[in-house]
Design a protein around this motif. Sequence first.
Motif, PDB file in Angstrom:
ATOM      1  N   VAL A  33       4.163  -9.321 -11.799  1.00  0.00           N
ATOM      2  CA  VAL A  33       3.198  -8.698 -11.260  1.00  0.00           C
ATOM      3  C   VAL A  33       3.166  -9.381  -9.871  1.00  0.00           C
ATOM      4  N   GLU A  34       3.467  -8.284  -8.919  1.00  0.00           N
ATOM      5  CA  GLU A  34       3.520  -8.700  -7.693  1.00  0.00           C
ATOM      6  C   GLU A  34       2.244  -8.166  -6.904  1.00  0.00           C
ATOM      7  N   LYS A  35       1.340  -8.998  -6.181  1.00  0.00           N
ATOM      8  CA  LYS A  35       0.396  -8.499  -5.625  1.00  0.00           C
ATOM      9  C   LYS A  35       0.516  -7.583  -4.527  1.00  0.00           C
ATOM     10  N   GLY A  36       0.324  -6.402  -4.445  1.00  0.00           N
ATOM     11  CA  GLY A  36       0.459  -5.329  -3.493  1.00  0.00           C
ATOM     12  C   GLY A  36      -0.858  -5.596  -2.299  1.00  0.00           C
ATOM     13  N   GLU A  37      -0.477  -5.310  -1.324  1.00  0.00           N
ATOM     14  CA  GLU A  37      -1.355  -5.267  -0.149  1.00  0.00           C
ATOM     15  C   GLU A  37      -2.360  -4.185  -0.160  1.00  0.00           C
ATOM     16  N   ILE A  38      -3.462  -4.378   0.119  1.00  0.00           N
ATOM     17  CA  ILE A  38      -4.597  -3.214   0.302  1.00  0.00           C
ATOM     18  C   ILE A  38      -4.298  -2.466   1.391  1.00  0.00           C
ATOM     19  N   GLY A  39      -4.128  -3.295   2.565  1.00  0.00           N
ATOM     20  CA  GLY A  39      -3.795  -2.716   3.813  1.00  0.00           C
ATOM     21  C   GLY A  39      -5.029  -3.179   4.961  1.00  0.00           C
ATOM     22  N   PHE A  40      -6.080  -3.915   4.631  1.00  0.00           N
ATOM     23  CA  PHE A  40      -7.217  -4.388   5.233  1.00  0.00           C
ATOM     24  C   PHE A  40      -7.869  -5.569   4.566  1.00  0.00           C
ATOM     25  N   ASP A  41      -8.645  -6.481   4.993  1.00  0.00           N
ATOM     26  CA  ASP A  41      -9.273  -7.406   4.325  1.00  0.00           C
ATOM     27  C   ASP A  41     -10.633  -6.807   3.736  1.00  0.00           C
ATOM     28  N   ILE A  42     -10.781  -6.967   2.362  1.00  0.00           N
ATOM     29  CA  ILE A  42     -12.049  -6.305   1.821  1.00  0.00           C
ATOM     30  C   ILE A  42     -13.226  -7.474   1.564  1.00  0.00           C
ATOM     31  N   GLU A  43     -12.942  -8.758   2.021  1.00  0.00           N
ATOM     32  CA  GLU A  43     -14.002  -9.658   1.797  1.00  0.00           C
ATOM     33  C   GLU A  43     -15.446  -9.301   2.538  1.00  0.00           C
ATOM     34  N   GLY A  44     -16.187  -9.313   1.734  1.00  0.00           N
ATOM     35  CA  GLY A  44     -17.772  -8.855   2.202  1.00  0.00           C
ATOM     36  C   GLY A  44     -17.821  -7.726   2.875  1.00  0.00           C
ATOM     37  N   ARG A  45     -16.749  -6.726   2.437  1.00  0.00           N
ATOM     38  CA  ARG A  45     -17.105  -5.216   2.819  1.00  0.00           C
ATOM     39  C   ARG A  45     -17.412  -4.498   1.926  1.00  0.00           C
ATOM     40  N   ASP A  46     -18.133  -3.314   2.136  1.00  0.00           N
ATOM     41  CA  ASP A  46     -18.612  -2.258   1.304  1.00  0.00           C
ATOM     42  C   ASP A  46     -17.410  -1.284   0.849  1.00  0.00           C
ATOM     43  N   ILE A  47     -17.032  -1.319  -0.328  1.00  0.00           N
ATOM     44  CA  ILE A  47     -15.715  -0.788  -0.783  1.00  0.00           C
ATOM     45  C   ILE A  47     -16.214   0.576  -1.407  1.00  0.00           C
ATOM     46  N   VAL A  48     -15.419   1.557  -1.092  1.00  0.00           N
ATOM     47  CA  VAL A  48     -15.432   2.935  -2.036  1.00  0.00           C
ATOM     48  C   VAL A  48     -14.082   2.848  -2.416  1.00  0.00           C
ATOM     49  N   LEU A  49     -14.013   3.039  -3.972  1.00  0.00           N
ATOM     50  CA  LEU A  49     -12.893   3.330  -4.658  1.00  0.00           C
ATOM     51  C   LEU A  49     -12.835   4.645  -4.644  1.00  0.00           C
ATOM     52  N   LEU A  50     -11.560   5.544  -4.642  1.00  0.00           N
ATOM     53  CA  LEU A  50     -11.423   6.886  -4.644  1.00  0.00           C
ATOM     54  C   LEU A  50     -10.468   7.210  -5.827  1.00  0.00           C
ATOM     55  N   ASP A  51     -10.659   7.943  -6.716  1.00  0.00           N
ATOM     56  CA  ASP A  51      -9.509   8.557  -7.640  1.00  0.00           C
ATOM     57  C   ASP A  51      -9.963   9.971  -7.787  1.00  0.00           C
ATOM     58  N   ASP A  52      -8.964  10.763  -8.364  1.00  0.00           N
ATOM     59  CA  ASP A  52      -8.981  12.118  -8.507  1.00  0.00           C
ATOM     60  C   ASP A  52      -9.828  12.687  -9.841  1.00  0.00           C
ATOM     61  N   VAL A  53      -9.752  11.866 -10.857  1.00  0.00           N
ATOM     62  CA  VAL A  53     -10.377  12.402 -12.282  1.00  0.00           C
ATOM     63  C   VAL A  53     -10.816  10.877 -12.821  1.00  0.00           C
ATOM     64  N   LEU A  54     -12.064  11.140 -13.324  1.00  0.00           N
ATOM     65  CA  LEU A  54     -12.681   9.932 -13.973  1.00  0.00           C
ATOM     66  C   LEU A  54     -12.705  10.371 -15.455  1.00  0.00           C
TER      67      LEU A  54
END
Length: 196
Positions: A101-122
Amino acid sequence: MSDATTTPETTASKANIREKGRLMSASEIDRTLVRLAHQIVEKQEGSSNLGLVGIKRRGIPLAERIAKIIEGIEKQPVQTGVLDISFYRDDLSTAGNKPIVEKGEIGFDIEGRDIVLLDDVLYTGRTIRAALDALFDHGRPRSVRLLVLIDRGHRELPIEAQFIGRVVPTSSKEIIEVKLREVDGNDQVLLVERLD
């Protein structure tokens, strides 16, 4: 990739699938994303601490589209990132050697942020559980909420979305196919059925 959309296996067996109908057109998807963007801004009381993270594949264009809509509302940029959960899934084969497993980068620092995860179908919730594992390997956000275009039910884990485009009750033989122009060349949501 969501656990409820077309995979190479289902694509290969298109002869065993029957289209039942179109659930959303391109314009309906656009209107739904505008509504969801407004809901996010209202729930977060703005966008100053907001980050949108799309689950690879179709969650990524959803995050990018909603970020543009929120930028238009709030007049400030919204950071978007990518989450690849391939190696976090619990439905991968356990036979043989474990993948590295190689940790891919999200693209920005998520520490302390309000994150919304998005997906097409739950669907079962297993994709989102894997996404949460992967997300927390990158840091500790202040909050995490889930946005999905379609909630089709059949949960196996206690996971619910806070932002839902449309709820579509389905049978176990039915499949929701979300098509987005960035990945598939067009925008639509189809209901298809497996023919056994």
